[in-house]
Motif scaffolding. Structure first.
Motif, PDB file in Angstrom:
ATOM      1  N   HIS A  28       0.859  -1.182   0.000  1.00 23.80           N
ATOM      2  CA  HIS A  28       0.000   0.000   0.000  1.00 23.80           C
ATOM      3  C   HIS A  28       0.894   1.229   0.000  1.00 23.80           C
ATOM      4  N   ARG A  29       0.568   2.177  -0.876  1.00 26.45           N
ATOM      5  CA  ARG A  29       1.350   3.403  -0.981  1.00 26.45           C
ATOM      6  C   ARG A  29       0.979   4.335   0.164  1.00 26.45           C
ATOM      7  N   VAL A  30       1.997   4.792   0.929  1.00 24.42           N
ATOM      8  CA  VAL A  30       1.729   5.659   2.071  1.00 24.42           C
ATOM      9  C   VAL A  30       2.642   6.873   1.998  1.00 24.42           C
ATOM     10  N   PRO A  31       2.229   7.996   2.594  1.00 23.81           N
ATOM     11  CA  PRO A  31       3.074   9.193   2.614  1.00 23.81           C
ATOM     12  C   PRO A  31       4.359   8.939   3.403  1.00 23.81           C
ATOM     13  N   ALA A  32       5.464   9.521   2.938  1.00 21.56           N
ATOM     14  CA  ALA A  32       6.751   9.333   3.607  1.00 21.56           C
ATOM     15  C   ALA A  32       7.629  10.565   3.438  1.00 21.56           C
ATOM     16  N   GLY A  33       7.028  11.748   3.511  1.00 29.07           N
ATOM     17  CA  GLY A  33       7.817  12.970   3.432  1.00 29.07           C
ATOM     18  C   GLY A  33       8.839  13.027   4.554  1.00 29.07           C
ATOM     19  N   LEU A  34       9.780  13.940   4.450  1.00 27.73           N
ATOM     20  CA  LEU A  34      10.894  13.980   5.388  1.00 27.73           C
ATOM     21  C   LEU A  34      10.443  14.093   6.842  1.00 27.73           C
ATOM     22  N   ASP A  35       9.298  14.708   7.079  1.00 30.38           N
ATOM     23  CA  ASP A  35       8.819  14.846   8.450  1.00 30.38           C
ATOM     24  C   ASP A  35       7.859  13.732   8.849  1.00 30.38           C
ATOM     25  N   THR A  36       7.828  12.648   8.077  1.00 27.25           N
ATOM     26  CA  THR A  36       6.847  11.584   8.298  1.00 27.25           C
ATOM     27  C   THR A  36       7.548  10.244   8.467  1.00 27.25           C
ATOM     28  N   ILE A  37       7.152   9.482   9.479  1.00 26.16           N
ATOM     29  CA  ILE A  37       7.597   8.106   9.663  1.00 26.16           C
ATOM     30  C   ILE A  37       6.463   7.203   9.208  1.00 26.16           C
ATOM     31  N   PRO A  38       6.661   6.380   8.164  1.00 24.99           N
ATOM     32  CA  PRO A  38       5.582   5.495   7.721  1.00 24.99           C
ATOM     33  C   PRO A  38       5.210   4.486   8.809  1.00 24.99           C
ATOM     34  N   MET A  39       3.997   4.600   9.327  1.00 26.59           N
ATOM     35  CA  MET A  39       3.506   3.727  10.394  1.00 26.59           C
ATOM     36  C   MET A  39       2.038   3.418  10.155  1.00 26.59           C
ATOM     37  N   LEU A  40       1.674   2.169  10.336  1.00 27.71           N
ATOM     38  CA  LEU A  40       0.278   1.753  10.282  1.00 27.71           C
ATOM     39  C   LEU A  40      -0.074   1.072  11.589  1.00 27.71           C
ATOM     40  N   ALA A  41      -1.236   1.405  12.134  1.00 30.85           N
ATOM     41  CA  ALA A  41      -1.710   0.788  13.364  1.00 30.85           C
ATOM     42  C   ALA A  41      -2.612  -0.385  13.014  1.00 30.85           C
ATOM     43  N   ARG A  42      -2.235  -1.571  13.427  1.00 26.75           N
ATOM     44  CA  ARG A  42      -3.015  -2.781  13.134  1.00 26.75           C
ATOM     45  C   ARG A  42      -4.266  -2.805  14.000  1.00 26.75           C
ATOM     46  N   GLY A  43      -5.391  -3.062  13.388  1.00 26.50           N
ATOM     47  CA  GLY A  43      -6.631  -3.155  14.133  1.00 26.50           C
ATOM     48  C   GLY A  43      -6.579  -4.269  15.154  1.00 26.50           C
ATOM     49  N   GLY A  44      -7.257  -4.038  16.289  1.00 29.12           N
ATOM     50  CA  GLY A  44      -7.321  -5.043  17.346  1.00 29.12           C
ATOM     51  C   GLY A  44      -6.395  -4.773  18.507  1.00 29.12           C
ATOM     52  N   HIS A  45      -5.660  -3.648  18.478  1.00 27.11           N
ATOM     53  CA  HIS A  45      -4.668  -3.363  19.516  1.00 27.11           C
ATOM     54  C   HIS A  45      -5.050  -2.126  20.325  1.00 27.11           C
ATOM     55  N   ILE A  46      -4.669  -2.165  21.597  1.00 27.16           N
ATOM     56  CA  ILE A  46      -4.763  -0.999  22.475  1.00 27.16           C
ATOM     57  C   ILE A  46      -3.371  -0.769  23.059  1.00 27.16           C
ATOM     58  N   PHE A  47      -2.873   0.450  22.935  1.00 26.76           N
ATOM     59  CA  PHE A  47      -1.597   0.747  23.577  1.00 26.76           C
ATOM     60  C   PHE A  47      -1.682   2.080  24.300  1.00 26.76           C
ATOM     61  N   THR A  48      -0.712   2.305  25.191  1.00 25.63           N
ATOM     62  CA  THR A  48      -0.714   3.500  26.028  1.00 25.63           C
ATOM     63  C   THR A  48       0.408   4.443  25.622  1.00 25.63           C
TER      64      THR A  48
END
Length: 936
Positions: free
Chosen positions: A767-787
């Motif tokens: 999947h094509r995602v934005p990755a400009g210099l100020d961006t870290i490519p990250m996707l949050a997987r459904g089903g998770h809770i984090f703090t």
């Protein structure tokens, strides 16, 4: 005078050699290290494998189990392998090799071959497991002999020992097949490459008919002679993984995560992977060359299945790998020691890491500050420099926790001393750092300067605690201080002496915010063979260095940790190491050594860290920015974005590199670096929770895709992205210049959300995602809770009572779950129950988010709760929730805690433009120590 002048000239020459090595190019360094052809036992072992391959079905190796010797007793199948050899006179000689197949309580199986030697012969080294293994090596009684009459007639023993697990032992060929549900998973000695170079007296010509004895008794490399007083002692065996196309592990190598074939061909290696701890400046990328550490653990993975083997041998080891249509074949060769193989049958990656951890130990929970950002260079010049850098972080509002000192803080590179003109009041300096709850790390290496009047050297040598030469004298070589001796930390007395050097009131006075860095502990010896200690040097117990080489660094690391543990008041130690062996994960973190400030080294860092992670070593990092050279600004910023997810997060630079404090990058780069470091601190609650899980089940902090998507074969070769701890965040560091977009591979059918923009991604594939210099490519997987903790603070300790944010990303069915672990982050109180451990659940059945304790209630846990009883949840963010479940115009949700209820305000953002919906519960006024629920 003449002797002193000669010594001075030699010292200058050796330091010039060191400088040349440091500044050498990649291509120029290969000649400093052996190839397989230049390592006589590897050359012989490969030739043996070639002969077997050429002979095919006509291959008849000289090893067989004596059927009359075999017996099964209390979970151990034992007997004698007989090696039939022909001596120089043509007479047959039978060499007895006792073997055991031990079925362990953990589910692993140990295959051990020793050698029945004459009493006058030197003993084979057999103590590698004493250092590597911390688990119980006792056998289980739950082993059933299911050998049939047909098996007996065919010379086969068949043993059932687990959930559908069977071991099939073919006596005539010494072949052992491990099956799961009737299908072969791991086969030992399938190709008949088992080899034990047995003891024989030194003599002229071939000791046994037709055997190549070249370099068996003496060997030289790079002008250095190895006397080999024990003669040839190499051991080998082949390990086959039927049906497995990918294997991982055996760190440390600067190569892909999925290990390549080593017998040539396009994209493959021509050399075996080598495990031999060496100080290799500016190591090559995409190479099987030896590096600083060695963990002889290999994992095989295919869709839905994982198995592994651990080769418990601390000598130089070479591993050939050949991938084929029917699986992967490997060949393991070591210069000394025993054939000692542990087989683990998974059946999945999580179970495999538990089994390996049950053998070699799980990582101790580190101090919380060690998970923050570390600032280092060779060298901060003086106390004023240290405190100015410390103040610079505050001035630029960048959090950090630890500042580091390299070798030049010492007096003439004598450890446990301070250079008085630069560091006249180290305790005062550490006290100033402690005002902002920050730590100081000082480097301590194993080479001790040989100098009259230097108390550490004089005490060590007087007590006989140094590594010895082959003839029993003190071994001396050259390293940073000049002529040096090396402390022999295999000796218990040496460990006790080392502990005294760190006692309160000694080296660092009574400062409590000191941590330690162990470098050069391969050991690195500037004038030694391959830049290390001679193989015929001697250690405690009379053992040759060749047999213990790969574990020496771990013993030194262990001694330093013991020393810090002995200090009062007792705190969790932090000691970084460069050299390591299996079991080092129990001791403390490591880093990948002397990398360069280039895009290639940023790229290779991720697969290197994944390789160590699946081999049980999760607390790992790479020098952010590159140790050698000066990174261009884009690379500098991208490396901080990647490093924010390294379990060990340190910026480090060579003495000849430009200063690299983050604010020197200039805008926009300083802002990007600041954001990356702040993101790390924001995610610390979840990162610490992941470290807690690793401490009891061995789960890596950086998780390969197959851990969460085990059924996807296509994901097995992907090593440029990973899942980060317990968060469910799929991270892909940008490792090329000029990138504005990138492909992120989604490995399963779960829903993923762009983090933090909530763009929805569904479907296996890129999947094509934005990755400009100020961006870290990250996707949050459904089903998770984090703090998270979203307040900016200057260091981790200052965050201890900050409120928390919960991020809930619902899965395709509308559910999610996660955990939070907390303790004081400093002491060992958690081992006595002083901790918090909560589980969060969001259910689509009733639209309720729940927080529940999953720890026993004890006096210690209740006392700990009182120390954080003001910590609240200030925000809950729910992404992907079906807004149709809310009432029209709903602006509140019902909150329940301590048998009370109240309404909490929410803001709702509908799904739009490809982005998921979001609900934010603002200040629900629930405490982290309490059970509570929020009903949507």
């Amino acid at each position: 005078m003449r002797a002193a002048l000669a010594a001075a000239i030699r010292a200058m020459a050796l330091l010039a050699v060191a400088a040349m090595l440091i500044g050498s190019t990649e291509a120029a360094k290969k000649y400093l290290f052996k190839t397989c052809a230049q390592s006589s036992f590897c050359r012989r072992g490969r030739a043996y494998a070639d002969a077997a391959e050429a002979a095919g079905a006509d291959w008849h190796p000289p090893y067989a189990v004596d059927p009359a010797s075999v017996q099964l007793r209390q979970g151990v199948l034992s007997g004698t392998v007989v090696k039939t050899a022909v001596d120089a006179d043509g007479a047959a000689v039978g060499v007895k090799l006792p073997f055991q197949l031990v079925f362990l309580e953990s589910g692993a199986v140990r295959f051990l071959i020793e050698e029945d030697r004459p009493k006058s012969a030197p003993k084979r080294y057999d103590e590698a497991v004493r250092w590597a293994i911390s688990g119980d090596l006792g056998a289980t009684a739950a082993v059933e002999d299911v050998t049939t009459a047909a098996d007996t007639a065919a010379g086969v023993r068949r043993l059932r020992f687990g959930p559908g697990w069977t071991a099939v032992v073919e006596l005539a060929t010494v072949r052992v097949t491990f099956e799961r549900d009737g299908a072969a998973q791991v086969v030992l000695n399938e190709r008949g490459l088992l080899a034990v170079e047995h003891w024989r007296p030194r003599g002229p010509g071939p000791a046994f008919g037709g055997e190549d004895t070249t370099d068996m008794w003496e060997e030289s490399f790079g002008g250095k002679q190895d006397s080999k007083p024990n003669g040839p002692e190499a051991v080998a065996v082949d390990v086959t993984f039927p049906g497995y196309g990918h294997v991982y592990g055996i760190p440390e190598h600067a190569d892909r995560f999925a290990l390549r074939s080593t017998r040539g061909g396009e994209g493959n290696h021509d050399e075996p992977y080598r495990l031999y701890n060496v100080d290799i400046f500016e190591y090559e990328v995409d190479s099987p060359m030896a590096m600083y550490g060695a963990i002889p653990f290999m994992q095989a993975q295919r869709a839905g299945s994982a198995v592994g083997v651990f080769w418990a041998n601390a000598a130089e080891t070479w591993i050939d790998i050949v991938h084929g249509a029917d699986g992967t074949r490997t060949h393991w060769l070591s210069e000394a020691g025993l054939v000692d193989v542990f087989v683990m049958l998974g059946p999945d990656a999580t179970s495999l890491y538990q089994q390996y951890g049950a053998l070699t130990g799980y990582a101790e929970l580190p101090p919380l500050y060690s998970l923050g950002y570390h600032q280092c260079r060779w060298n901060y010049q003086n106390e004023r420099d240290v405190l100015e850098v410390d103040a610079g972080f505050d001035r630029h509002e960048i959090p950090y926790d630890v500042i580091w000192l390299d070798i030049d803080y010492t007096d003439s590179r004598k450890y446990f001393t301070w250079e008085q003109s630069a560091f006249p009041t180290p305790e005062r300096m550490m006290a100033a750092l402690d005002e902002r709850r920050r730590k100081l790390v000082a480097i301590i290496d194993p080479h001790i300067k040989k100098e009259a009047g230097y108390g550490v050297y004089e005490d060590m040598t007087k007590a006989g605690l140094a590594v010895a030469t082959a003839d029993g004298g003190e071994y001396n070589g050259w390293c940073w201080p000049g002529e040096s001796a090396w402390i022999d930390t295999l000796a218990p007395a040496a460990v006790e002496y080392w502990k005294r050097l760190f006692r309160p009131g000694a080296f660092a006075g009574r400062a409590h915010n000191l941590a330690i860095w162990n470098d050069m502990n391969e050991p690195s010896v500037f004038d030694g063979p391959e830049g290390s200690a001679p193989r015929d040097a001697r250690h405690y117990g009379g053992w040759e260095h060749r047999a213990v080489h790969n574990l020496y660094g771990m013993t030194f690391h262990n001694a330093t940790v013991q020393a810090l543990n002995a200090r009062e008041p007792r705190q969790r130690p932090f000691v970084l190491t460069r050299a390591f062996f299996a079991g080092s994960q129990r001791v403390g973190p490591m880093w990948t050594g002397d990398n360069q400030a280039t895009w290639d080294y940023l790229r290779v860092a991720t697969p290197m860290l994944l390789s160590s992670s699946v081999a049980g070593y999760g607390f790992v990092g790479a020098d952010v920015g590159g140790f050698f050279g000066n990174p261009e600004h884009e690379l500098w910023a991208r490396w901080y974005q990647a490093g924010a997810f390294y379990p060990f997060f340190r910026g480090h630079a060579h003495i000849e590199s430009k200063r690299r404090e983050p604010w020197l990058a200039g805008e926009p780069y300083t802002g990007i670096i600041r954001d990356a470091i702040r993101l790390r601190y924001q995610l610390l609650p979840s990162l610490y929770t992941a470290f807690h899980r690793a401490s009891f089940d061995g789960s890596p902090i950086l998780r390969p895709l197959f851990m969460l998507a085990p059924a996807n074969d296509a994901a097995l070769a992907i090593d440029d992205q990973f899942f980060f701890g317990e968060t469910g965040l799929l991270v892909k560091p940008v490792v090329d210049p000029g990138v504005t977009e990138t492909d992120v591979y989604v490995p399963d059918d779960e829903v993923y959300y762009g983090y933090p923009d909530r763009t929805v991604y569904r479907g296996v594939g890129n999947h094509r995602v934005p990755a400009g210099l100020d961006t870290i490519p990250m996707l949050a997987r459904g089903g998770h809770i984090f703090t998270r903790r979203d307040r900016y603070r200057r260091s981790t300790a200052l965050m201890a009572h900050d409120p928390l944010t919960l991020v809930v990303s619902v899965d395709a069915a509308g559910n999610a779950g996660g955990a939070l672990y907390m303790d004081d982050g400093e002491t060992h109180g958690h081992t006595k129950g002083a901790y918090l451990h909560r589980f969060f659940m969001f259910s689509s059945q009733d639209n309720i988010l729940r927080s529940r304790s999953v720890r026993p209630s004890t006096a210690a846990s209740r006392a700990f709760d009182k120390t954080i009883d003001t910590v609240r949840v200030e925000r809950v963010i729910v992404v992907g929730f079906d807004l149709g479940r809310l009432k029209a115009g709903q602006t509140t949700v019902e909150t329940f805690q301590d048998k009370k209820s109240w309404s909490s305000h929410i803001s709702v953002t509908p799904a739009a433009d490809g982005r998921a919906s979001m609900i934010v519960v603002r200040d629900p006024k629930v405490l982290i120590t309490a059970d509570w629920s929020i009903e949507f």
